[in-house]
Design an enzyme around this catalytic site. Structure first.
Site, short mmCIF file in Angstrom:
data_model
loop_
_atom_site.label_atom_id
_atom_site.label_comp_id
_atom_site.label_asym_id
_atom_site.label_seq_id
_atom_site.Cartn_x
_atom_site.Cartn_y
_atom_site.Cartn_z
N THR A 144 17.17 -20.79 -17.55
CA THR A 144 16.12 -21.57 -16.89
C THR A 144 16.28 -23.07 -17.05
OG1 THR A 144 14.70 -19.72 -17.42
CG2 THR A 144 13.61 -21.71 -16.68
N GLY A 195 14.25 -19.80 -25.52
CA GLY A 195 13.76 -19.17 -26.76
C GLY A 195 14.81 -19.28 -27.84
N GLU A 225 11.08 -12.32 -16.20
CA GLU A 225 11.90 -11.21 -15.68
C GLU A 225 11.51 -10.88 -14.24
OE1 GLU A 225 13.76 -8.49 -17.70
OE2 GLU A 225 13.64 -9.47 -19.66
#
Lengths: 711, 711
Positions: free
Chosen positions: B157, B196, B452
């Site tokens: 991302t 993350g 997702e």
């Protein structure tokens, strides 16, 4: 390679330009539109002055670091803000302070609630239930109205009894010998619970307790009980604890209180209505005093909240949707740029109806507030002139408003909670960042669906009024006035004639009639089910809540259309076609589409009209409103401080703004976690065999496995 | 006065008794019901063993203080738990560890995600895109599969590009001279965002970047880029920052990454498919490798999550609803006790459909997981045997599952998010306490609707498959297999014949047909609109999402009915009538009532049947299931650690339990706030006149007002 503010190897996206373009091609003036939203030019200007004052205030203004505070920090900051607000109270009128509070509710709801418990609930309780002398003493002489000397909390809710006041179990037993009451918590379930301000701030509590005199239970009354002395030490017999973490509004020090035979003087009982004299003679008022008025004001505030909160979040999502590009449109050509999110029909369909809803909320909130004030004025003047007819008129008005406000409080808070999350989802991943503002807002707002009358309980009571009234109209020929007046026509609409065909969808007036008919047919159906179920009102609870929601939409749509009708030519003229479209979209989506099952079941709309509406008409109308979304959200005139979102600022420069906010609150020079040693120990922990002393190895197996030994 | 554990002046409420009574009159065995939910006796037992292990684990088990942790504390605790889990990985099978993760997702979702980024996304990316040597090196030789030496993050991302992988803008430019790639972030919009593990943990990143060789852009490929050295110091050219606070899952150290001309060896590009040799010759795979399989596994997990999370929260709300008394029922006699919440029909209507939904979720999740495994096995074995027909069959299966899983992921996560908040609202004020568990859960779960595959994007793509397939069937005579097989009958159902009349409502098989017909007629309507809109697929986005939801319910209902059909006589017999009712209630509420507008518009159901359903039949069925709610929630067999709620424990003693938890986490002996001095200063701040130096007083006015002076 571009060198400007930074060195870029390629051109960065520029959401600002996209937003500014749409702003500059506005076909109406957002200032004028704001008068429509606030109700008048004067209110609009008053509101802006107040926002200006607060956004410049070093203590009151919200900033992005608001989203990074721990519970402890939030609580401390909230007290600092209350201290600051206490100075404003000393020098402004009640109306001014009320407007200030309504704005604070949008950008710092926990501050609103924490100060509101003292000013609204505690002092309000003394004012509603106390004698003149009692009000004068606790509110004015002790200056608690200015947040001095005394800080009050509101001791109603108990652990095992929330909204059911009549079932509360704390006792206030009259002790004739000492001319006192003994306040006692009989068991854990009667512990006062959720009491805002109790954990840290409150010195006094207005306690709801059962009045027991000479063994007789007179029901729940109110008593002032000191909790802490002027050193802020707990009084004997008082136990207080902190409720701890909550889903939201952690800046409020909610607590629990237990009273263990706490003695208070008899005259600490609030005795405007029920009275106990020193001989233990109890005088009760002739009729139960229904404090409709007090409940009404809470609801009026919450409908206004629904408007402001929904406006705040749709502004963020709209600006993001206009400035953000993602994917190519289905009908794009190969080298077209990625499409702006809000150019996708589905994105329009997700957001523009919320925008329309905000416009419906604004007017509904204004009409409700004005009507409540009017009813209150009529009642007060009638009471002081001892004008019986005036009193009856005032009471009828208030009752009608009570029904309307019940449906509006529940429906609008539910919708607002939904709106916040819909807007968050429309901002994709970035909606999940605390700095975008959605997360804390959802958590803070959620309680509005529960307090001041649980939405389902309220909805059922409104629905019950509808069903009872339609029964009175149909079976007893009663004539209604006020909000339910339309029920007088019920018998005319009980057939199954379709009200809305495709051609009727262009008329919001017809849709207003359709809403009435849906309510009438739904209420009549409830009446039928009720009779089949031996008058068990609980059985039709779900249907009653639906009726209440429909009534709220009837009220909101009517208020919207009424307001637009009053708009003249002149300056306001360019607003009217836009407002017409918004009213239409609101009625299509929040009413017809949401309750499509009901409208179709009761044949209020034809299936063809519903198909046309949901597959085509709503989408067309969204497309017609699409060019105006930036001016329509600008019209809310929420400043960046009020919005407090990394991706929703006026300037529209949201990638840079967001990046700056993330870095200011999380300086990248702190490049290692405080617990970095734990990561290092895990990653470099040595081999499994060494750590297990080779005990699980083949070598050890050979040494100690008897089978291997045998072989 | 009772003296027992405490001194009570009156009997305390006893929710425990109410719950135990219903438990003891169960008509079926919750252990057997759990086999139904988990899929088999073996799985049920495996699951329980694992829960037992974790609830005894001093580090892994969740406790009530979980809800009081600051962001900093959550992050530290999460690393401690990852460290602990890394030891389990060293000694258990992949399947065991997967089951463990699935359970952790329920009671500590941030732990699940934080470790999942490394194990699932980072290592998964290396495995999917790397050569054998690359996988062997990074996953095994460096032991990162056991969370050693290397901790990976997943660099997909970007700030200005979320889910649109093809539009990413980070570049990887081949430097022939040095046989290297230069990784660069061209501008702020290409900053890797939400990564993350980046802020604190990660040593390496699998970076998605545009491959540029000799000036030509080959699209997005993957590269391994070291971020931190073995001292955990940042590598040169790497800038990393902390994303900061999020709506939920604060235990994850999401970060942002910028690459400023970072050089990596050529062989750090993952080269299973696309390859670049040292001369800069690029080889691309013949077809785009669609990694359906990898995406599928994420969706399978999320449908299972929907089951477990919804089960957890409906268990809490059900126990509370049975144990809590409030108000009197409408048909109560004067001295009756207050009614249990769940004896109110509206309360039943709010909760029991969610319970039914959980039963539908459980089976759907099992069927989806088993089918995915089966498809994978078929494909793998076909590939290793070079069996062309087998490969085709496997691919067809996978594609069909891809459609099903897309509709299930989006529909089930949306419903679960709603369920959490509906259950919270059903617990009134106490639902708002952090210790009841709802708040953090809502915040943690919310992101599942976005990541997702954003639910709306997924829903549209599923809907598009439906519309395309119905076109192929109708216009090209194509025959479908798999989940969409029922579309083969489309032409038969395109008329407006009603499928469901009142008498048909008792047959879930007929309702299954009705769902098919609704999908067929809805898809045909989409096709019509699409043609009117020049094939602009975006225009029908909202309708496509609705079709996707209907497909999910078709899948879930079918899986439910299929499973019940397989159930034999013997032990399972007493379960069948209850399961039949649950399947019926599920189909009535989640499908027919929720989509009533669609079913009526397309004449799939008659208006009379819909009226009967919503006013009477659903309510009756809820009442029939009411006595079984405690055994039905007990059947989920979630231990108190998994539930972690002050008001939802097995014992049902929730007032005492809640009180204890509040006091343990907020000891009442701390009776003053740390900021108590601020409260004291505010309350005792002295008079307004003194503080303003008498400047606003009449005396001063007299001194300095020229008008007064003149007069």
């Amino acid at each position: 390679m571009n060198v400007n503010k930074t060195v870029d190897s390629d051109a960065a996206p520029n959401p600002r330009n996209l937003i500014q373009q749409e702003r500059s091609s506005a076909v109406f003036n957002p200032d004028l539109m704001n008068y429509f939203l606030e109700g008048s030019k004067e209110r609009s200007e008053e509101t802006k002055k107040m926002i200006q004052q607060m956004e410049r205030d070093p203590i009151l203004a919200s900033r992005s670091n608001y989203y990074d505070l721990t519970k402890a920090e939030q609580r401390e900051l909230t007290i600092k803000k209350i201290n600051r607000l206490s100075r404003y109270i000393e020098s402004e009128t009640f109306d001014e302070f009320e407007r200030r509070m309504s704005l604070i509710s949008v950008f710092d709801p926990q501050l609103h609630t924490r100060i509101g418990v003292h000013l609204g609930l505690f002092i309000g309780c003394v004012r509603s239930n106390g004698t003149f002398a009692q009000v004068n003493y606790w509110a004015l002489e002790k200056e608690s109205a200015f947040i001095k000397n005394i800080y009050g909390c509101f001791g109603m809710t108990e652990l095992a009894h929330g909204s059911n006041v009549a079932g509360l179990q704390t006792t206030a037993t009259f002790d004739e010998e000492n001319d006192s009451f003994i306040i006692n918590t009989p068991h854990i379930g009667a512990t006062k619970w959720w009491i805002g301000g109790a954990a840290h701030s409150a010195t006094h509590c207005s306690v709801y307790a059962r009045l027991i005199v000479k063994g007789k239970d007179y029901g729940v009354k109110t008593f002032i009980v000191p909790l802490r002395d002027s050193n802020h030490d707990l009084m004997p017999g008082i136990t207080i604890g902190d409720i701890g973490a909550k889903m939201g509004r952690d800046g409020i020090d909610n607590g629990w209180i237990q009273f263990s035979n706490v003695k208070i003087p008899r005259f600490f009982m609030l005795q405007k209505y029920a009275k106990v004299d020193s001989d233990g003679n109890v005088t009760l008022p002739k009729m139960n005093q229904l404090s409709y008025g007090a409940l009404l004001s809470g609801r009026v505030i919450m409908v206004k909240d629904a408007f402001r909160w929904s406006s705040r979040f749709i502004t963020i999502a709209t600006r993001y949707g206009v400035g953000r590009r993602q994917f190519q449109a289905a009908n794009a050509k190969e080298n077209d740029e990625e499409s702006q999110l809000l150019d996708y029909p589905l994105h329009q369909r997700r957001l523009i109806p919320i925008l329309a809803l905000c416009y419906a909320f604004s007017n509904g909130a204004n009409v409700l507030a004005d009507s409540a004030k009017e009813a209150n004025d009529i009642l007060e003047s009638a009471v002081s002139n001892d004008d019986k007819a005036g009193i009856d008129h005032g009471i009828a008005l208030t009752k009608s408003l009570f029904v309307a406000s019940g449906s509006l409080k529940s429906t609008c808070t539910w919708l607002t909670l939904e709106n916040i999350d819909k807007c968050r989802q429309a901002c994709g991943g970035h909606g999940y960042s605390s700095y975008s503002g959605f997360g804390k807002a959802y958590n803070d707002f959620a309680v509005q669906c529960t307090w001041e009358g649980d939405n389902n309980i309220l909805g059922m009571s409104v629905g019950k009024q509808l069903v009872k009234n339609i029964e009175n109209v149909l079976n007893k020929g009663e004539k209604l006035s006020g909000i339910l007046e339309f029920l007088n026509d019920s018998s005319k609409y009980l057939n199954k004639e379709v009200v809305l065909n495709i051609d009727d969808l262009n008329s919001t007036e017809k849709i207003l009639v359709a809403l009435q008919v849906a309510i009438i047919r739904g209420s009549a159906q409830c009446l039928k089910t009720l009779q089949a179920q031996n008058d068990n009102w609980d059985y039709i609870g779900a249907d009653l809540v639906t009726l209440s929601k429909l009534l709220a939409h009837f009220f909101l749509l009517k208020a919207f259309l009424d307001k637009v009708k009053t708009m003249g030519e002149g300056d306001e003229k360019p607003l009217i076609p836009i407002l017409d479209k918004l009213a239409k979209l609101y009625s299509y989506t929040a009413a017809l589409e949401t309750f499509s099952g009901n409208f179709l079941t009761y044949s209020v709309i034809s299936p063809d009209a519903m198909t046309y509406l949901t597959t085509t008409r709503i989408q067309e109308l969204c497309a017609e409103l699409r060019p105006h979304v930036i001016p329509l959200t600008d019209s809310f005139q929420l400043s960046d401080m009020m919005i407090n979102s990394a991706i929703g600022g006026y300037e529209g420069n949201f990638y840079e703004e967001y990046f700056k906010i993330v870095n200011t609150n999380n300086p990248p020079e702190n490049d290692k976690a405080p617990y970095n040693h734990l990561i290092m120990k895990m990653l470099h922990r040595g081999s499994y065999d060494d750590r297990t002393r080779q005990e699980f190895s083949d070598e050890v197996a050979e040494l100690i496995d008897p089978e291997l030994e045998d072989s």
